[in-house]
Design an enzyme around this catalytic site. Structure first.
Site, short mmCIF file in Angstrom:
data_model
loop_
_atom_site.label_atom_id
_atom_site.label_comp_id
_atom_site.label_asym_id
_atom_site.label_seq_id
_atom_site.Cartn_x
_atom_site.Cartn_y
_atom_site.Cartn_z
N LYS A 75 0.48 -1.07 0.26
CA LYS A 75 -0.29 0.00 -0.23
C LYS A 75 0.76 1.03 0.22
O LYS A 75 0.67 1.98 -1.17
CB LYS A 75 -0.89 -0.15 1.46
CG LYS A 75 -2.09 -1.13 1.18
CD LYS A 75 -2.98 -1.22 2.37
CE LYS A 75 -4.33 -2.49 2.16
NZ LYS A 75 -4.11 -2.88 3.52
N GLN A 105 -4.75 -1.08 10.12
CA GLN A 105 -5.06 -2.26 8.95
C GLN A 105 -5.86 -3.82 10.09
O GLN A 105 -5.14 -3.43 11.24
CB GLN A 105 -3.33 -3.01 8.90
CG GLN A 105 -3.46 -4.29 8.01
CD GLN A 105 -3.97 -4.50 6.82
OE1 GLN A 105 -3.60 -3.46 5.94
NE2 GLN A 105 -4.41 -5.21 6.17
N ASP A 144 -11.52 3.07 4.29
CA ASP A 144 -11.60 1.39 4.33
C ASP A 144 -13.08 1.87 3.94
O ASP A 144 -14.00 0.23 3.96
CB ASP A 144 -10.86 1.01 5.66
CG ASP A 144 -9.58 -0.18 5.32
OD1 ASP A 144 -10.38 -0.67 3.57
OD2 ASP A 144 -9.78 -0.62 5.78
#
Ligand code: NAP
Length: 300
Positions: free
Chosen positions: A54, A98, A121
């Site tokens: 990422k 994460q 997200d």
């Protein structure tokens, strides 16, 4: 019938190129560089790999990448304090924590502490509610990537029968909402669904997000249907040598592609689209934060 392969790797490269174009324009016209902060708690090897790639792709499209790597025993209070700082920082437009988090941290509490406008997200409860009511939101990256590929392949999705296999909060449910938003007739199947093959055989679009290697076979698929395989499963591959493994999806590629009209491969299908959509969400969040028109074609 040999299905058309929907090349997620190539499609993701075009999405990243669009993102890079918008980042260049934001810098030159407004002096703004979008910033994405990724928070990793602990040393889960798979998470470390995701976070590294990422970060690399964030920099490649010209955005600022900020990584916060915290000890596995970081307290909830310290993690929440970091998120509060990132929420308040105007140079940060996207925040990603994460998952999974170590067991002692409450995932819902942590995710819901992120400013919904920076929740790239799309897991914050406000974004879930906005998506469910058809309002502008941050859309979860994996289902957004699936939607982009489906729109690209079909043009309009209106009136098509879609079956989503899997009802997780991160893939199945938002996928179903997005398909409904594009006027599909949507069914969600799961582990308690009766005669599941009958259900999927009625679908023009099957999205498999189950986490069971090669569960969906050609017998589940209506001839000519489009199959989107979200699954990423590592299985033993003794044919490659002792102790070797390979990645497979939730769909049995050979039998499904013999029946389907189009299919995403694993690897090289949905996977690369997920990170591309994370970058797309960050540039969208940056435009919204600055009251600028958001890029077309990069969100739902
Ligand atoms: P999850 O939270 O474990 O959910 C799996 C879903 O599949 C559940 O709703 C479960 O039903 C259903 N299911 C399990 N066994 C089934 C069966 N035999 N028949 C029908 N449905 C069944 O998984 P997830 O997080 O959604 O992930 C699904 C897959 O996508 C995994 O392979 C994951 O690695 C992959 N993934 C890929 C990406 C990407 O970027 N490509 C991103 C996220 C996830 P119940 O609710 O009834 O238990």
């Amino acid at each position: 019938m040999d299905a058309t392969i929907i090349d997620g790797k190539a499609f993701a490269a075009t999405v990243r190129a669009k993102v890079a174009e918008h980042v260049t324009a934001l810098k030159s016209a407004h002096g703004i560089t979008p910033g994405l902060a990724v928070v990793l708690v602990g040393e889960d090897p798979a998470s470390q790999v995701y976070v590294r790639s990422k970060g690399k792709m964030t920099v490649e499209v010209g955005m600022n990448s900020i990584e916060h790597k915290l000890d596995v025993d970081t307290s909830e209070a310290d993690l929440l304090a970091l998120i509060a700082d990132l929420n308040a920082d105007p140079s940060i437009h996207g925040i990603l924590v994460q998952l999974p988090l170590p067991k002692h941290l409450n995932e819902d509490l942590v995710i819901n502490s992120i400013d919904p406008a920076k929740d790239v997200d799309g897991f914050h409860i406000s974004n879930v509610g906005l998506l469910g009511t058809g309002q502008k939101s941050m859309v979860p990256c994996t289902p957004l990537g699936c939607l982009m590929m489906l729109r690209d392949h079909h043009g309009s999705l209106s009136g098509l029968n879609a079956v989503v296999v899997g009802r997780s909060n991160i893939v199945g449910k938002p996928m179903a909402q997005l398909l409904l938003g594009d006027s599909c007739t949507v069914t969600i199947a799961h582990s308690r669904t009766k005669d599941i093959q009958e259900v999927t055989r009625g679908a023009d679009i099957v999205v498999a997000a189950v986490g069971r290697p090669e569960m969906v076979t050609g017998e589940w698929i209506k001839p000519g249907a489009t199959v989107i395989d979200v699954g990423i499963n590592r299985i033993d591959a003794p044919e490659k040598g002792e102790g070797k493994t390979r990645l497979v999806g939730d769909c049995h590629f050979e039998s499904c592609s013999a029946v389907a009209g189009a299919i995403t491969p694993v690897p090289g299908g949905v996977g690369p689209m997920t990170i591309a959509c994370l970058l797309a969400n960050t540039v969208t969040a940056c435009c919204r934060a600055n009251g600028l028109p958001e890029p077309e074609g990069l969100t739902a």
